[in-house]
Design a protein around this motif. Structure first.
Motif, PDB file in Angstrom:
ATOM      1  N   GLY A  45     -14.889  16.671  26.920  1.00 19.45           N
ATOM      2  CA  GLY A  45     -14.268  15.932  25.766  1.00 19.45           C
ATOM      3  C   GLY A  45     -12.895  15.362  25.971  1.00 19.45           C
ATOM      4  N   ILE A  46     -12.371  15.591  27.139  1.00 18.47           N
ATOM      5  CA  ILE A  46     -10.924  15.460  27.350  1.00 18.47           C
ATOM      6  C   ILE A  46     -10.847  13.533  27.817  1.00 18.47           C
ATOM      7  CG2 ILE A  46      -9.038  15.361  28.902  1.00 18.47           C
ATOM      8  CD1 ILE A  46      -9.128  18.028  27.951  1.00 18.47           C
ATOM      9  N   ARG A  47     -10.060  12.927  26.977  1.00 20.77           N
ATOM     10  CA  ARG A  47      -9.876  11.480  27.218  1.00 20.77           C
ATOM     11  C   ARG A  47      -8.772  11.074  28.196  1.00 20.77           C
ATOM     12  NH1 ARG A  47     -10.915   9.969  21.183  1.00 20.77           N
ATOM     13  NH2 ARG A  47     -10.179  11.705  20.883  1.00 20.77           N
ATOM     14  N   MET A  48      -9.042   9.867  28.920  1.00 20.37           N
ATOM     15  CA  MET A  48      -7.996   9.467  29.788  1.00 20.37           C
ATOM     16  C   MET A  48      -7.650   8.051  29.201  1.00 20.37           C
ATOM     17  SD  MET A  48      -8.109   8.814  33.838  1.00 20.37           S
ATOM     18  CE  MET A  48      -9.508   7.552  33.576  1.00 20.37           C
ATOM     19  N   ASN A  82       7.445  15.124  13.119  1.00 19.73           N
ATOM     20  CA  ASN A  82       6.504  14.515  12.126  1.00 19.73           C
ATOM     21  C   ASN A  82       5.336  13.777  12.903  1.00 19.73           C
ATOM     22  OD1 ASN A  82       5.164  13.081  10.125  1.00 19.73           O
ATOM     23  ND2 ASN A  82       7.122  12.383   9.305  1.00 19.73           N
ATOM     24  N   ARG A  83       4.192  14.798  13.071  1.00 21.29           N
ATOM     25  CA  ARG A  83       3.256  14.169  13.974  1.00 21.29           C
ATOM     26  C   ARG A  83       2.138  13.585  13.072  1.00 21.29           C
ATOM     27  NH1 ARG A  83       0.429  14.896  18.897  1.00 21.29           N
ATOM     28  NH2 ARG A  83      -0.224  12.974  18.976  1.00 21.29           N
ATOM     29  N   GLU A  84       2.230  13.444  11.893  1.00 19.35           N
ATOM     30  CA  GLU A  84       0.849  12.845  11.120  1.00 19.35           C
ATOM     31  C   GLU A  84       0.840  11.225  11.578  1.00 19.35           C
ATOM     32  OE1 GLU A  84       1.964  12.281   6.762  1.00 19.35           O
ATOM     33  OE2 GLU A  84       3.635  12.631   7.967  1.00 19.35           O
ATOM     34  N   GLN A  85      -0.722  10.952  11.466  1.00 18.30           N
ATOM     35  CA  GLN A  85      -0.894   9.596  11.915  1.00 18.30           C
ATOM     36  C   GLN A  85      -1.035   8.944  10.416  1.00 18.30           C
ATOM     37  OE1 GLN A  85      -4.204   9.023  14.533  1.00 18.30           O
ATOM     38  NE2 GLN A  85      -4.808   7.411  12.776  1.00 18.30           N
ATOM     39  N   LEU A  86      -0.482   7.680  10.747  1.00 19.77           N
ATOM     40  CA  LEU A  86      -0.546   6.847   9.473  1.00 19.77           C
ATOM     41  C   LEU A  86      -1.989   6.247   9.420  1.00 19.77           C
ATOM     42  CD1 LEU A  86       2.876   5.216  10.251  1.00 19.77           C
ATOM     43  CD2 LEU A  86       2.507   6.632   8.273  1.00 19.77           C
ATOM     44  N   THR A  87      -2.746   5.992   8.411  1.00 18.50           N
ATOM     45  CA  THR A  87      -3.739   4.994   8.244  1.00 18.50           C
ATOM     46  C   THR A  87      -3.188   4.067   7.342  1.00 18.50           C
ATOM     47  OG1 THR A  87      -4.720   6.479   6.713  1.00 18.50           O
ATOM     48  CG2 THR A  87      -5.365   6.670   8.841  1.00 18.50           C
ATOM     49  N   ALA A  88      -3.094   2.895   7.879  1.00 20.22           N
ATOM     50  CA  ALA A  88      -2.281   1.810   7.237  1.00 20.22           C
ATOM     51  C   ALA A  88      -2.800   1.214   5.805  1.00 20.22           C
ATOM     52  CB  ALA A  88      -2.125   0.451   8.122  1.00 20.22           C
ATOM     53  N   PRO A 146      -3.253   3.551  24.666  1.00 24.13           N
ATOM     54  CA  PRO A 146      -2.393   4.526  25.277  1.00 24.13           C
ATOM     55  C   PRO A 146      -0.985   4.626  24.732  1.00 24.13           C
ATOM     56  CG  PRO A 146      -3.368   3.020  27.013  1.00 24.13           C
ATOM     57  CD  PRO A 146      -4.031   2.624  25.880  1.00 24.13           C
ATOM     58  N   ALA A 147      -0.539   3.229  24.543  1.00 28.25           N
ATOM     59  CA  ALA A 147       1.085   3.506  24.121  1.00 28.25           C
ATOM     60  C   ALA A 147       1.191   3.762  22.716  1.00 28.25           C
ATOM     61  CB  ALA A 147       1.515   1.862  24.156  1.00 28.25           C
ATOM     62  N   LEU A 148       0.323   4.032  21.679  1.00 23.43           N
ATOM     63  CA  LEU A 148       0.400   4.641  20.659  1.00 23.43           C
ATOM     64  C   LEU A 148       0.979   5.878  20.874  1.00 23.43           C
ATOM     65  CD1 LEU A 148      -2.685   4.030  18.153  1.00 23.43           C
ATOM     66  CD2 LEU A 148      -0.215   2.983  17.756  1.00 23.43           C
ATOM     67  N   HIS A 149       0.219   6.802  22.026  1.00 23.13           N
ATOM     68  CA  HIS A 149       0.641   8.112  22.085  1.00 23.13           C
ATOM     69  C   HIS A 149       2.026   8.235  22.495  1.00 23.13           C
ATOM     70  CE1 HIS A 149      -3.576   8.975  20.590  1.00 23.13           C
ATOM     71  NE2 HIS A 149      -3.660   7.924  21.128  1.00 23.13           N
ATOM     72  N   LEU A 150       2.781   7.250  22.994  1.00 22.31           N
ATOM     73  CA  LEU A 150       3.979   7.295  23.384  1.00 22.31           C
ATOM     74  C   LEU A 150       5.004   6.993  22.654  1.00 22.31           C
ATOM     75  CD1 LEU A 150       3.059   6.887  27.080  1.00 22.31           C
ATOM     76  CD2 LEU A 150       3.716   8.918  26.238  1.00 22.31           C
ATOM     77  N   CYS A 151       4.580   6.490  21.386  1.00 24.70           N
ATOM     78  CA  CYS A 151       5.493   6.032  20.237  1.00 24.70           C
ATOM     79  C   CYS A 151       5.822   7.357  19.353  1.00 24.70           C
ATOM     80  CB  CYS A 151       4.742   5.038  19.131  1.00 24.70           C
ATOM     81  SG  CYS A 151       4.581   3.383  20.066  1.00 24.70           S
ATOM     82  N   ASP A 152       7.102   7.105  18.704  1.00 21.80           N
ATOM     83  CA  ASP A 152       7.474   8.293  17.731  1.00 21.80           C
ATOM     84  C   ASP A 152       6.447   8.218  16.812  1.00 21.80           C
ATOM     85  OD1 ASP A 152       9.921   8.617  19.309  1.00 21.80           O
ATOM     86  OD2 ASP A 152      10.519   6.683  18.555  1.00 21.80           O
ATOM     87  N   GLY A 161      -8.070  14.664  19.865  1.00 23.15           N
ATOM     88  CA  GLY A 161      -7.238  13.679  20.013  1.00 23.15           C
ATOM     89  C   GLY A 161      -5.523  13.957  20.066  1.00 23.15           C
ATOM     90  N   GLU A 162      -5.163  15.116  20.424  1.00 21.37           N
ATOM     91  CA  GLU A 162      -4.215  15.394  20.531  1.00 21.37           C
ATOM     92  C   GLU A 162      -3.574  15.226  21.945  1.00 21.37           C
ATOM     93  OE1 GLU A 162      -1.588  17.276  18.533  1.00 21.37           O
ATOM     94  OE2 GLU A 162      -3.204  16.477  16.730  1.00 21.37           O
ATOM     95  N   LEU A 163      -2.339  14.656  22.201  1.00 18.61           N
ATOM     96  CA  LEU A 163      -1.867  14.470  23.483  1.00 18.61           C
ATOM     97  C   LEU A 163      -1.899  15.826  24.110  1.00 18.61           C
ATOM     98  CD1 LEU A 163      -0.701  12.024  24.767  1.00 18.61           C
ATOM     99  CD2 LEU A 163       1.522  12.707  23.998  1.00 18.61           C
ATOM    100  N   LEU A 164      -2.239  15.732  25.473  1.00 25.11           N
ATOM    101  CA  LEU A 164      -2.133  16.821  26.444  1.00 25.11           C
ATOM    102  C   LEU A 164      -0.710  17.164  27.052  1.00 25.11           C
ATOM    103  CD1 LEU A 164      -5.681  17.139  27.812  1.00 25.11           C
ATOM    104  CD2 LEU A 164      -4.625  18.880  26.321  1.00 25.11           C
TER     105      LEU A 164
END
Lengths: 381, 381
Positions: free
Chosen positions: A362-365, B21-27, B97-103, B378-381
């Motif tokens: 399940g790991i995604r890249m 603050n790690r929660e994700q916004l659902t717009a 991918p860029a989403l996961h490197l935003c604050d 869906g968590e960043l590794l």
């Protein structure tokens, strides 16, 4: 672990490399670079001899191009295994980004140049490379023929046998091989044979017989497109269009050709023929296909990359086999299939224990563009 | 400076963001996320008010996709300028991918959804965004029309006027505009008009009238290809095929539309319509063309990206204008054109001194694939 950790390790190592020895090899004219190595493959590589001493390995990646993440993965595995790794990169162009993140780099003639192998042998000798890992399809035929020349210099070339390479390079031969071994694959014709068929069914898929990275691939909707686009594709073949999810299988066959681990990766997004988003899909049916394909090709060595399509009903058809590291291999490695570590340990004469499913599902890249920057003189900024 | 330094900064910041603050916004469904901001654009953004206090800015990048390096460049400039920057990313897909490197990150409807603007306004309010920077062509028409709605929430939307956007989105309109202003450009026709011409000269170039990133672009060699491929391209136009080196011009027009800096970047290699190797080419003729194009389009705002082709004899023809950050902008920034810094300072009410040629010539950018990895949840590794 996030990609940036790898990047950091690479950068540290790379800086160290620059400080100690920054000169660039020009593969053609470096005959006096050092005495010919006396190593032979009968002995394992340098490091293995020392008992508890730290092990050393020099790995040469050829046609290294943009494979920065693969190098980072090798560095990561070496660090975990306490192997002192030197990475040498070779490419025809000094503008290959990965070259600038290697410890040492060599600019070689192009793959088609008759002096290509000799240039690589020279790099192997001057750098004392223990292992050569080729990275693009076009160089496999010539390098698999030349394996002996590298081995005479003490360097193991991680390339499948010429028979395997020639079957995989030619999509008609691949089709015949798979059919012969009872492995499901889409029907495939030479363009002329397809055009003569009474029952041509559209849409179908057209691609070059010996193509790579989806250059010149087209979906064809009718005779008019078949004719017009057929003129744009070199040695066109036509394949039954198969609906479903594309998967790539990374099969580890090590030094003896026996499949020991299969990692299926589902392609979530493809750009320019290379996966840009993928997900590990630990499906026993896909793993079994990977094992069967590798077993049908005795003479595999290292990592074999298989493309297949799985329909909604679970029918799996193999469409391509590439006997080399695929572009998306970093995902399998990150998920726990330590392909670089296994290869390095085998080269050091060790016997790693490998589980067929020893990785996380399940790991995604998700991929993005990252850059190296050079100043006017070609120095890394 | 090497890319990895940026990556490190991003990673540090990003980790900090995760902790706080790690929660994700659902717009769509976040109406109660906070009181509506009382800021208006009559006042500069938060930070500027405090005199010598540290300045704060929250920047929202929309359709953030794979633009990790651009975010890294903003973080780098903010650090140098001692601006406390919060980066918010928005995209239709959680797999950007860029989403996961935003604050902070927001998943929005697609650009074509009638609720797109409202969703972004909601993100602007709940995050207190000071600045919105759109990143793909398709969203420019709707966002330029909606600029006022963002400004009412205290957020400056860095988008050119609707007139500029509509001229640039439509390649026939671009052609007419350039001709009218005496700027050299290849001759361009609608497919039907070209097909009716008595003197059709081949090869020519076909592309979609409102296309993006070279999807559906073909070199056409004869009437047969013109006809067959014309059926595959949406709203096809035909353009005179021009030989030469492709260049991209990054023009900084700031908040008042006056061109203040032009960085030409020569395209050394293009993959999938985006530059993968480029080099800064500080050529006064190219810079002058960039200035003239921007001046011919009053109502520009922020960064305008111009594609042109320079023949061996130095004839320069403009082929496309995109009123947004181009994919290769990180090269101009690395070379010293501090586009992110200038934008942020302007937003804070400052007046940066900008030199038209205040950057280093000859810097090269070589791109490779880098990844972020997510686990099953869906968590960043």
């Amino acid at each position: 672990m996030i990609a940036c950790l790898w990047a950091r390790a690479a950068s540290r190592k790379q800086r160290a490399g620059r400080e100690s020895n920054r000169e660039q090899l020009t593969a053609a004219g470096n005959g006096s670079a050092g005495p010919m190595s006396k190593k032979t493959l009968a002995r394992p590589a340098r490091g293995a001899r020392g008992g508890t001493r730290r092990r050393h390995l020099t790995v040469l990646f050829t046609c290294v191009g943009r494979r920065v993440e693969l190098i980072q993965a090798f560095r990561g595995s070496a660090e975990r295994l306490d192997i002192d790794l030197t990475v040498v990169g070779a490419d025809k162009s000094e503008l290959a980004p990965a070259l600038h993140l290697c410890d040492r780099r060599a600019v070689t003639p192009t793959v088609l140049d008759p002096g290509y192998v000799s240039a690589l042998v020279e790099v192997v000798r001057s750098e004392g490379a223990d292992l050569l890992i080729p990275l693009i399809d076009h160089e496999l035929p010539v390098l698999s023929q030349a394996r002996q020349r590298f081995e005479e210099s003490g360097c193991l070339a991680l390339i499948s046998d010429p028979g395997v390479v020639s079957t995989c390079r030619d999509k008609i031969a691949t089709y015949r091989h798979l059919k012969k071994h009872g492995i499901d694959t889409p029907r495939t014709w030479l363009l002329e044979a397809f055009a003569k068929r009474k029952s041509r069914s559209f849409p179908c898929f057209m691609k070059p017989r010996r193509g790579s990275a989806s250059f010149g691939n087209y979906v064809i909707h009718d005779d008019e497109e078949l004719h017009t686009l057929g003129r744009r594709v070199p040695e066109p073949i036509v394949q039954e269009l198969v609906a479903g999810f594309e998967h790539t299988l990374d099969v580890y066959t090590g030094l003896d050709g026996i499949p020991r681990c299969v990692v299926p990766r589902r392609r979530l997004e493809v750009r320019w023929g290379e996966v840009s988003k993928g997900q590990v899909a630990k499906d026993p049916r896909l793993m079994e296909i990977g094992r069967r394909v590798a077993q049908s090709l005795p003479g595999c060595r290292g990592v074999i990359t298989i493309q297949c399509i799985m329909s909604a009903r679970g029918r799996i058809r193999v469409i391509e086999i590439n006997p080399r590291f695929g572009g998306g291999a970093p995902l399998s490695i990150l998920a726990g299939a330590d392909l670089p570590g296994w290869i390095m340990r085998e080269r050091l004469g060790e016997k790693p224990r490998i589980r067929m499913d020893g990785y996380t599902d399940g790991i995604r890249m998700l991929r993005f563009d990252q850059s190296v920057f050079l100043d006017r003189r070609g120095e890394l900024l």
